[in-house]
Motif scaffolding. Structure first.
Motif, PDB file in Angstrom:
ATOM      1  N   ALA A 141       0.836  -1.200   0.000  1.00 44.43           N
ATOM      2  CA  ALA A 141       0.000   0.000   0.000  1.00 44.43           C
ATOM      3  C   ALA A 141       0.869   1.248   0.000  1.00 44.43           C
ATOM      4  O   ALA A 141       1.743   1.400   0.847  1.00 44.43           O
ATOM      5  CB  ALA A 141      -0.917  -0.014   1.224  1.00 44.43           C
ATOM      6  N   SER A 142       0.626   2.146  -0.955  1.00 45.62           N
ATOM      7  CA  SER A 142       1.484   3.320  -1.134  1.00 45.62           C
ATOM      8  C   SER A 142       0.661   4.584  -1.350  1.00 45.62           C
ATOM      9  O   SER A 142       1.098   5.509  -2.031  1.00 45.62           O
ATOM     10  CB  SER A 142       2.422   3.099  -2.331  1.00 45.62           C
ATOM     11  N   SER A 143      -0.525   4.629  -0.776  1.00 38.23           N
ATOM     12  CA  SER A 143      -1.397   5.788  -0.976  1.00 38.23           C
ATOM     13  C   SER A 143      -0.851   7.060  -0.341  1.00 38.23           C
ATOM     14  O   SER A 143      -1.251   8.159  -0.722  1.00 38.23           O
ATOM     15  CB  SER A 143      -2.793   5.497  -0.413  1.00 38.23           C
ATOM     16  N   THR A 144       0.054   6.945   0.642  1.00 38.17           N
ATOM     17  CA  THR A 144       0.607   8.138   1.281  1.00 38.17           C
ATOM     18  C   THR A 144       1.277   9.045   0.255  1.00 38.17           C
ATOM     19  O   THR A 144       1.099  10.264   0.263  1.00 38.17           O
ATOM     20  CB  THR A 144       1.610   7.746   2.378  1.00 38.17           C
ATOM     21  N   LEU A 145       2.051   8.463  -0.648  1.00 33.58           N
ATOM     22  CA  LEU A 145       2.732   9.255  -1.670  1.00 33.58           C
ATOM     23  C   LEU A 145       1.978   9.292  -2.994  1.00 33.58           C
ATOM     24  O   LEU A 145       2.099  10.255  -3.747  1.00 33.58           O
ATOM     25  CB  LEU A 145       4.138   8.709  -1.912  1.00 33.58           C
ATOM     26  N   TYR A 146       1.194   8.241  -3.283  1.00 34.66           N
ATOM     27  CA  TYR A 146       0.648   8.115  -4.628  1.00 34.66           C
ATOM     28  C   TYR A 146      -0.878   8.132  -4.696  1.00 34.66           C
ATOM     29  O   TYR A 146      -1.447   7.944  -5.766  1.00 34.66           O
ATOM     30  CB  TYR A 146       1.194   6.836  -5.275  1.00 34.66           C
ATOM     31  N   GLY A 147      -1.549   8.346  -3.577  1.00 31.10           N
ATOM     32  CA  GLY A 147      -2.976   8.605  -3.612  1.00 31.10           C
ATOM     33  C   GLY A 147      -3.852   7.393  -3.817  1.00 31.10           C
ATOM     34  O   GLY A 147      -3.422   6.239  -3.730  1.00 31.10           O
ATOM     35  N   SER A 148      -5.134   7.663  -4.118  1.00 27.78           N
ATOM     36  CA  SER A 148      -6.134   6.619  -4.292  1.00 27.78           C
ATOM     37  C   SER A 148      -5.730   5.679  -5.424  1.00 27.78           C
ATOM     38  O   SER A 148      -5.332   6.104  -6.501  1.00 27.78           O
ATOM     39  CB  SER A 148      -7.495   7.244  -4.609  1.00 27.78           C
ATOM     40  N   GLY A 149      -5.820   4.375  -5.164  1.00 27.40           N
ATOM     41  CA  GLY A 149      -5.480   3.384  -6.183  1.00 27.40           C
ATOM     42  C   GLY A 149      -4.174   2.677  -5.947  1.00 27.40           C
ATOM     43  O   GLY A 149      -3.950   1.594  -6.482  1.00 27.40           O
ATOM     44  N   ALA A 150      -3.282   3.252  -5.138  1.00 29.61           N
ATOM     45  CA  ALA A 150      -1.975   2.619  -4.891  1.00 29.61           C
ATOM     46  C   ALA A 150      -2.093   1.694  -3.686  1.00 29.61           C
ATOM     47  O   ALA A 150      -1.512   1.934  -2.636  1.00 29.61           O
ATOM     48  CB  ALA A 150      -0.908   3.683  -4.659  1.00 29.61           C
ATOM     49  N   GLN A 411     -10.456  11.217   3.966  1.00 30.00           N
ATOM     50  CA  GLN A 411      -9.959   9.922   4.417  1.00 30.00           C
ATOM     51  C   GLN A 411      -8.458  10.037   4.644  1.00 30.00           C
ATOM     52  O   GLN A 411      -7.731  10.538   3.777  1.00 30.00           O
ATOM     53  CB  GLN A 411     -10.243   8.832   3.381  1.00 30.00           C
ATOM     54  N   VAL A 412      -7.980   9.577   5.797  1.00 31.86           N
ATOM     55  CA  VAL A 412      -6.558   9.638   6.116  1.00 31.86           C
ATOM     56  C   VAL A 412      -5.917   8.281   5.855  1.00 31.86           C
ATOM     57  O   VAL A 412      -6.450   7.236   6.261  1.00 31.86           O
ATOM     58  CB  VAL A 412      -6.334  10.050   7.584  1.00 31.86           C
ATOM     59  N   VAL A 413      -4.793   8.287   5.166  1.00 28.53           N
ATOM     60  CA  VAL A 413      -3.976   7.083   5.002  1.00 28.53           C
ATOM     61  C   VAL A 413      -2.584   7.395   5.540  1.00 28.53           C
ATOM     62  O   VAL A 413      -2.163   8.557   5.606  1.00 28.53           O
ATOM     63  CB  VAL A 413      -3.899   6.638   3.526  1.00 28.53           C
ATOM     64  N   TYR A 414      -1.853   6.347   5.913  1.00 28.17           N
ATOM     65  CA  TYR A 414      -0.544   6.576   6.522  1.00 28.17           C
ATOM     66  C   TYR A 414       0.362   5.369   6.315  1.00 28.17           C
ATOM     67  O   TYR A 414      -0.100   4.282   5.924  1.00 28.17           O
ATOM     68  CB  TYR A 414      -0.694   6.864   8.026  1.00 28.17           C
ATOM     69  N   ASN A 415       1.649   5.562   6.564  1.00 30.72           N
ATOM     70  CA  ASN A 415       2.595   4.452   6.508  1.00 30.72           C
ATOM     71  C   ASN A 415       3.648   4.592   7.602  1.00 30.72           C
ATOM     72  O   ASN A 415       4.030   5.710   7.985  1.00 30.72           O
ATOM     73  CB  ASN A 415       3.278   4.368   5.141  1.00 30.72           C
ATOM     74  N   THR A 435      -1.468   1.904   4.791  1.00 33.86           N
ATOM     75  CA  THR A 435      -2.886   1.830   4.436  1.00 33.86           C
ATOM     76  C   THR A 435      -3.127   2.482   3.079  1.00 33.86           C
ATOM     77  O   THR A 435      -2.321   3.282   2.607  1.00 33.86           O
ATOM     78  CB  THR A 435      -3.763   2.509   5.505  1.00 33.86           C
ATOM     79  N   ALA A 436      -4.253   2.135   2.474  1.00 36.65           N
ATOM     80  CA  ALA A 436      -4.605   2.675   1.156  1.00 36.65           C
ATOM     81  C   ALA A 436      -6.115   2.847   1.068  1.00 36.65           C
ATOM     82  O   ALA A 436      -6.877   2.229   1.824  1.00 36.65           O
ATOM     83  CB  ALA A 436      -4.115   1.750   0.046  1.00 36.65           C
ATOM     84  N   TYR A 437      -6.516   3.659   0.110  1.00 31.99           N
ATOM     85  CA  TYR A 437      -7.911   4.081  -0.022  1.00 31.99           C
ATOM     86  C   TYR A 437      -8.239   4.123  -1.509  1.00 31.99           C
ATOM     87  O   TYR A 437      -7.535   4.765  -2.290  1.00 31.99           O
ATOM     88  CB  TYR A 437      -8.029   5.453   0.624  1.00 31.99           C
ATOM     89  N   ILE A 438      -9.287   3.395  -1.921  1.00 26.91           N
ATOM     90  CA  ILE A 438      -9.631   3.306  -3.335  1.00 26.91           C
ATOM     91  C   ILE A 438     -11.082   3.723  -3.520  1.00 26.91           C
ATOM     92  O   ILE A 438     -11.998   3.067  -3.019  1.00 26.91           O
ATOM     93  CB  ILE A 438      -9.443   1.881  -3.876  1.00 26.91           C
ATOM     94  N   THR A 439     -11.288   4.807  -4.221  1.00 30.23           N
ATOM     95  CA  THR A 439     -12.655   5.259  -4.474  1.00 30.23           C
ATOM     96  C   THR A 439     -13.190   4.582  -5.733  1.00 30.23           C
ATOM     97  O   THR A 439     -12.435   4.241  -6.645  1.00 30.23           O
ATOM     98  CB  THR A 439     -12.702   6.779  -4.656  1.00 30.23           C
ATOM     99  N   GLU A 458     -11.013  -0.012   1.306  1.00 24.76           N
ATOM    100  CA  GLU A 458      -9.869   0.282   2.162  1.00 24.76           C
ATOM    101  C   GLU A 458      -8.938  -0.924   2.204  1.00 24.76           C
ATOM    102  O   GLU A 458      -9.385  -2.063   2.251  1.00 24.76           O
ATOM    103  CB  GLU A 458     -10.324   0.645   3.576  1.00 24.76           C
ATOM    104  N   ASN A 459      -7.625  -0.642   2.163  1.00 26.10           N
ATOM    105  CA  ASN A 459      -6.607  -1.686   2.209  1.00 26.10           C
ATOM    106  C   ASN A 459      -5.586  -1.368   3.286  1.00 26.10           C
ATOM    107  O   ASN A 459      -5.304  -0.196   3.562  1.00 26.10           O
ATOM    108  CB  ASN A 459      -5.879  -1.797   0.866  1.00 26.10           C
ATOM    109  N   ALA A 460      -5.012  -2.412   3.855  1.00 20.36           N
ATOM    110  CA  ALA A 460      -3.893  -2.264   4.781  1.00 20.36           C
ATOM    111  C   ALA A 460      -2.924  -3.410   4.525  1.00 20.36           C
ATOM    112  O   ALA A 460      -3.342  -4.560   4.354  1.00 20.36           O
ATOM    113  CB  ALA A 460      -4.364  -2.267   6.227  1.00 20.36           C
TER     114      ALA A 460
END
Length: 645
Positions: A141-150, A411-415, A435-439, A458-460
């Motif tokens: 999961a890489s949504s912290t740097l690359y946003g929704s979908g990573a 929505q907050v995501v973090y690593n 964590t990651a977030y996919i709309t 939501e992914n972790a």
């Protein structure tokens, strides 16, 4: 493993050891190699808390004749379904048991998406591998740097740069056969060609490239006496750079990419339907970008801005009404990512950024009209990443991102990503939780099967592993175990009695877990062995087209003016699911395991002027299917020539 392959392996091993007495100094890929994917700024792999798979320009050159999908399919933990099928077959990206919507694809720091696609996924067939300088694959999961979908991984592609010489150029032609297991034609039916002009001087750099590919000779559908399908692609790229001083530079680019292909109807339980009049697809993409960068005393500031339009026109035979239906899709995307790196000390820096993305789509077909007045949304995401690299060996990457979606709010995501390099041991230990977030996509919300009640997925991901270099850095080993939890997976509902169908949110948690191992051994300056193994286990709802076991082995022999390489791949059996029109129900079947052997030989006839290569793919002429009902390539041959000037 069959006896034929065992014999080839023994021969390759014997050949390798016959050259083992070479005593030249090794040039190896080690932990000092520079990566950018986990911070957006260059740093050595030693300080990275991720095992990032890097495919260099040299390694791409050793895989001449292969597509981008073929190359990525050989990376540990990555499954590109459709890479061995006909060129018009759509691709599936399955990283760590995920799907297309969970993989982020970036080129030169700009995200690539098709806003009209079912999963916002980008079609990797649009890219010519001849334009690529380097690929980084970062899993997890890489949504912290690359946003929704990573959610399961990021494929970060860097295109070729202009050389420091005033003028440079190249032109190439590749001819190949296009056979299934049942055919053995020698006629060239897969033709690639292109040229590139580039250079730099007086603070200015430029690059112009054109690539084209035309393929025919086999049907997309598996079966006897089906008509041949066709595939063609054109890529045009123009880049211009300006660097007025050592601190400031910028680059602008524009690309045009086009795919035209015919294809067959979907599998219905007997065979994939094949039509007297082929279904036809035309995809056209236009991309522009602006990439300024400014360096100051304690840091760097950069903007990655781009916009793209993808238009798709599909003609599809309607077997129920005996008509040809026309489908038109247009997706537009705008992205601007402004980010700054500030170094407090030599061991501590912070990356602060904000990314804006806008998506809209249009769909026109006999059954639905979707306007971009309704089918649109945007995201504004501020993010921060703090990186600490201790001289004692401890490295720490902490990050957070606030996803602000115009339809779904915040929505907050973090690593959390620590790693430790031992001072007295050739060992780096890594761990992470992210964590990651996919709309939902525009199509899933507003398309003909849309459902505006969908909720985001939501992914972790948790992972733990190590990387080590032994035998005076000749041997590199990395191993990572991962566990991924996926909640609110987007699915599809269909009622065979009423024909009611729409996208739904499957409430609950599904998991994927596995192990990825890569080993690289430099036997000598000339000979390198690379192997990887992937174990993936997923819950039932996720288990489609994902092999439990997968392994790759590659041997490269580099000599003064050329290279000889062999690649072996084993892909375990997979489960496929399809709708059976004969019984009006979903059916499940097993696809058999398969193994492939490919070889490539390249040679400089005239140093730095004329190169030739030849390749044989699927040497054993293995019969297999990637997707039920569809053809795959048998044994094929390629011959290519490159002129440098």
């Amino acid at each position: 493993m069959n006896k034929k392959f065992m014999g080839l392996s023994v021969f390759a091993l014997a050949t390798a050891f016959s050259y083992a007495q070479e005593s030249d100094t090794l040039s190896v890929k080690n932990l000092q190699e520079v990566v950018v994917s986990d911070t957006k700024f260059a740093q050595s792999r030693e300080k990275s808390g991720k095992v990032i798979e890097v495919i260099t320009a040299k390694e791409l050159d050793q895989k001449k004749g292969q597509s981008l999908a073929n190359v990525l399919h050989q990376v540990a933990g990555v499954e590109i379904n459709g890479n061995q099928s006909f060129g018009g077959k759509n691709l599936g990206y399955y990283i760590r048991g995920g799907r297309n919507r969970q993989t982020a694809i970036y080129i030169d720091g700009i995200p690539l998406t098709d806003a009209s696609g079912i999963n916002l996924e980008y079609d990797l067939r649009l890219i010519s591998i001849d334009q690529i300088e380097k690929i980084e694959v970062m899993k997890g999961a890489s949504s912290t740097l690359y946003g929704s979908g990573a959610a399961t991984g990021v494929i970060n592609i860097t295109l070729k740069k202009s050389p420091k010489t005033t003028f440079n150029g190249s032109a190439y032609t590749t001819l190949g056969t296009q056979n299934t297991v049942a055919t053995s034609r020698t006629k060239a039916q897969d033709i690639n060609q292109g040229f590139k002009l580039n250079g730099s001087g007086h603070k200015v750099s430029y690059m112009t490239s054109l690539n084209s590919n035309d393929t025919k000779g086999m049907s997309e559908a598996a079966g006897d006496n089906f008509e041949e399908d066709s595939f063609s692609r054109v890529n045009v790229m123009q880049k211009f750079g300006f660097k007025p001083n050592e601190n400031f530079s910028f680059e602008v680019f524009g690309t045009y990419d086009r795919i035209k292909n015919t294809f067959d109807n979907s599998f219905d339980g007997v065979v994939a339907n094949s039509d007297d009049v082929n279904n036809a697809n035309l995809s056209e993409q236009v991309r522009i970008g602006f990439l300024p960068k400014y360096t100051y005393k304690n840091g760097e500031f950069a903007i990655n801005a781009g916009a793209s339009t993808i238009g798709r026109k599909v003609q599809m035979t309607n077997t129920w009404a005996n008509t040809i239906d026309n489908y038109n899709y247009t997706g537009r995307t705008v992205s601007m990512d402004a980010f700054n790196k500030y170094s407090f000390t030599s061991s501590l820096f912070i990356v602060l950024g904000t990314q804006y993305q806008y998506f809209d789509m249009i769909q026109k077909d006999p059954y639905a009209i979707v306007s971009n007045d309704q089918a649109k949304f945007n995201l504004i995401d501020p993010y921060a990443t703090l990186v600490f690299n201790s001289e004692l060996g401890l490295n720490l990457n902490l990050g957070a991102r606030l996803n602000t979606h115009s339809e779904y709010g915040n929505q907050v995501v973090y690593n959390i990503n620590p790693s430790y390099v031992f001072a007295n041991l050739p060992l780096k230990v890594i761990a992470s939780y992210s964590t990651a977030y996919i709309t939902p996509s525009l199509y899933q919300l507003y398309g003909p099967y849309g459902n505006i009640a969908l909720t985001p997925e939501e992914n972790a991901t948790a992972e733990f592993g190590f990387e080590s270099q032994l035998l005076d850095k000749k041997l590199t080993i990395n191993t990572v175990g991962f566990y991924r939890a996926e909640e609110n997976t987007i699915g599809f509902f269909y009622d065979a009695a009423t024909f009611e169908s729409y996208y739904v949110t499957n409430i609950g948690r599904n998991t994927a877990k596995g192990l990825e191992t890569t080993i690289r051994y430099h036997l000598s300056k000339q000979i390198t062995f690379t192997g990887n193994y992937t174990l993936t286990q997923v819950d039932k709802i996720l288990n489609r087209l994902i092999p439990k076991n997968k392994a790759n082995l590659e041997v490269n022999y580099n000599f003064k003016r050329g290279n000889l390489a062999g690649q072996y791949q084993f892909v375990d059996q997979r489960i496929d699911t399809y709708y059976d029109a004969n019984v009006w129900a979903k059916q499940t079947t097993n696809l058999s395991a398969y193994q492939l052997l490919n070889t490539t030989f390249s040679y400089e006839l005239l140093p730095k002027r004329l190169q030739v290569f030849t390749a044989i793919t699927n040497v054993m002429n293995e019969s297999f299917q990637e997707v039920l009902g569809y053809n795959t390539r048998g044994r094929n041959y390629k011959l290519g020539v490159t002129f440098l000037f």
